[in-house]
Design an enzyme around this catalytic site. Structure first.
Site, PDB file in Angstrom:
ATOM      1  N   LYS A 120       1.075  -1.149  -0.117  1.00 47.72           N
ATOM      2  CA  LYS A 120      -0.099  -0.034   0.149  1.00 47.72           C
ATOM      3  C   LYS A 120       0.593   0.958  -0.008  1.00 47.72           C
ATOM      4  CE  LYS A 120      -3.418   2.251   2.992  1.00 47.72           C
ATOM      5  NZ  LYS A 120      -4.370   2.560   3.347  1.00 47.72           N
ATOM      6  N   ASP A 226     -11.489   5.778  11.527  1.00 47.57           N
ATOM      7  CA  ASP A 226     -12.079   5.625   9.756  1.00 47.57           C
ATOM      8  C   ASP A 226     -13.220   4.753   9.134  1.00 47.57           C
ATOM      9  OD1 ASP A 226     -12.860   6.818   7.420  1.00 47.57           O
ATOM     10  OD2 ASP A 226     -10.358   6.217   7.262  1.00 47.57           O
TER      11      ASP A 226
HETATM   12  N1  ATP Z   1      -4.078  -6.624   2.668  1.00 47.30           N
HETATM   13  C1  ATP Z   1      -5.279  -6.174   1.666  1.00 47.30           C
HETATM   14  N2  ATP Z   1      -5.106  -6.711   0.790  1.00 47.30           N
HETATM   15  C2  ATP Z   1      -5.756  -7.101  -0.254  1.00 47.30           C
HETATM   16  N3  ATP Z   1      -7.099  -5.813  -1.570  1.00 47.30           N
HETATM   17  C3  ATP Z   1      -5.942  -4.412  -0.337  1.00 47.30           C
HETATM   18  C4  ATP Z   1      -5.369  -4.553   0.930  1.00 47.30           C
HETATM   19  N4  ATP Z   1      -5.477  -3.331   1.335  1.00 47.30           N
HETATM   20  C5  ATP Z   1      -6.497  -2.772   0.605  1.00 47.30           C
HETATM   21  N5  ATP Z   1      -7.108  -3.267  -0.200  1.00 47.30           N
HETATM   22  C6  ATP Z   1      -7.482  -2.780  -1.470  1.00 47.30           C
HETATM   23  O1  ATP Z   1      -6.945  -1.794  -1.670  1.00 47.30           O
HETATM   24  C7  ATP Z   1      -8.299  -0.378  -1.316  1.00 47.30           C
HETATM   25  C8  ATP Z   1      -7.590   0.762  -1.166  1.00 47.30           C
HETATM   26  O2  ATP Z   1      -6.739   0.307   0.044  1.00 47.30           O
HETATM   27  P1  ATP Z   1      -7.634   1.159   2.093  1.00 47.30           P
HETATM   28  O3  ATP Z   1      -8.875   1.454   2.337  1.00 47.30           O
HETATM   29  O4  ATP Z   1      -6.729   1.144   2.717  1.00 47.30           O
HETATM   30  O5  ATP Z   1      -6.517   2.641   1.201  1.00 47.30           O
HETATM   31  P2  ATP Z   1      -7.018   4.379   1.276  1.00 47.30           P
HETATM   32  O6  ATP Z   1      -8.546   4.582   1.616  1.00 47.30           O
HETATM   33  O7  ATP Z   1      -6.652   4.588   0.321  1.00 47.30           O
HETATM   34  O8  ATP Z   1      -7.133   4.557   2.361  1.00 47.30           O
HETATM   35  P3  ATP Z   1      -7.735   6.206   3.211  1.00 47.30           P
HETATM   36  O9  ATP Z   1      -9.079   5.885   3.736  1.00 47.30           O
HETATM   37  O10 ATP Z   1      -6.697   6.438   4.682  1.00 47.30           O
HETATM   38  O11 ATP Z   1      -7.172   7.029   2.106  1.00 47.30           O
HETATM   39  C9  ATP Z   1      -9.412  -1.815  -0.952  1.00 47.30           C
HETATM   40  O12 ATP Z   1     -10.815  -0.755  -0.524  1.00 47.30           O
HETATM   41  C10 ATP Z   1      -8.835  -2.272  -0.985  1.00 47.30           C
HETATM   42  O13 ATP Z   1      -9.874  -3.192  -1.911  1.00 47.30           O
END
Ligand code: ATP
Ligand code: MG
Length: 300
Positions: A120, A226
């Site tokens: 990530k 969150d």
């Molecule tokens: N460990 C993981 N394994 C598989 N897919 C993942 C994983 N972490 C995240 N994802 C995929 O990536 C997408 C985005 O991840 P995440 O929600 O952690 O980030 P974000 O929404 O950008 O974070 P933030 O809310 O801090 O901006 C998730 O909805 C999921 O589909």
């Protein structure tokens, strides 16, 4: 991931020049060549040659007026994080995207033992100031709050949060490594609950999530911070998986009640649309009562 392809074309000296620019950015928004040459310990001529090369690769920005100075752009920062994670042996190759969040890109990667992991990459502060507000309490007044700094902070926070909840052996991603703005974690299989038009058994899901939330709070002393339908995944066996941890706080945080209230209100609102009746005030009270400090305060 473009940075992963470019990394293959880079020479050790190119990486070193990028790292020197990064060091210079602690003090300067645009780093003068002399400073870069000092940090890289290269003669001016070699420094200029390398900077030019790396600039052409699209990893640096050069100022257009005044004396020549450079700063990293996000792909350059990606290269530095990837280079470290590769050389430490955490990843060997970067594959296709697994998901894209509001402020991150997530990729499927392979380790040298051919195991799949998720990478990530946090990307904050480039498109909005929302993220800067989000981390305000951690940003030192004196530090210039660049995207680079808050993206790294966000990754560091997420890694720490994942470590705290990993002890519970629930289905949160397991933290593996963190460098700069990138976190390596275990891959989880699942679909965001926001994407389901219908849930098999919304009451059961709702209760499972509240149950896990209570464990995070009472056993790991963590508030997610969150919680929403985009950060809860369901796997094919209907297990709930809670992801996206950069905004966690300790259960004794001065705003603990507000944070828990926001998380639980989000949850109840989403599940209400799926026909689940709940009393959010009661749930919030039950959660807060798990913290002895809060129990003491409410007695007085
Ligand atoms: N460990 C993981 N394994 C598989 N897919 C993942 C994983 N972490 C995240 N994802 C995929 O990536 C997408 C985005 O991840 P995440 O929600 O952690 O980030 P974000 O929404 O950008 O974070 P933030 O809310 O801090 O901006 C998730 O909805 C999921 O589909
Ligand atoms: Mg998310």
């Amino acid at each position: 991931m473009k940075a992963a392809t470019k990394l293959m074309e880079m020479e050790t000296e190119d990486i070193r020049i990028l790292a020197a620019v990064e060091l210079g950015m602690k003090k300067h928004e645009m780093v003068p060549i002399k400073h870069i040459s000092y940090f890289a310990r290269y003669e001016l001529e070699e420094t200029e040659y390398r900077l030019d090369r790396v600039h052409k690769m699209g990893l640096l920005q050069r100022n257009k007026v005044g004396s020549v100075a450079y700063c990293l752009i996000s792909e350059g920062y990606d290269i530095l994080a990837l280079h470290t994670l590769f050389s430490q042996g955490y990843i060997e190759s970067v594959g296709p995207p697994l998901g894209k969040g509001k402020e991150s890109d997530v990729y499927r990667c392979l380790t040298k033992d051919n195991e799949q992991v998720a990478l990530k990459v946090h990307r904050l502060g480039q498109t909005s100031f929302r993220s800067i507000r989000k981390f305000r309490s951690y940003i030192d007044e004196r530090t210039h709050t660049s995207w680079l700094y808050i993206s790294r902070l966000s990754a560091k926070r997420e890694f720490e949060g994942l470590k705290r909840v990993a002890k519970l052996n629930l289905r949160t991603p397991k933290p593996i490594a963190q460098n700069r703005h990138a976190v390596v974690m275990s891959i989880i299989q699942g679909e965001e609950i926001s994407k389901f038009d219908e849930l098999n058994d919304p009451d059961v899901h709702f209760n499972k999530i509240v149950g896990e939330y209570k464990l995070f709070f009472s056993k790991a002393h963590v508030i997610h911070g969150d919680l929403c339908e985009f950060n809860i995944l369901l796997d094919p066996d209907d297990n709930v998986l809670i992801i996206d941890w950069p905004q966690w706080e300790d259960w004794n945080h001065p705003n603990a009640l507000e944070l828990v209230t926001r998380d639980i209100t989000n949850l109840c609102t989403f599940f209400q649309k799926k026909g689940v009746e709940s009393n959010s005030d009661e749930i919030i009270r039950d959660i807060m009562q798990l913290n002895p400090k809060f129990r003491e305060q409410t007695k007085k």
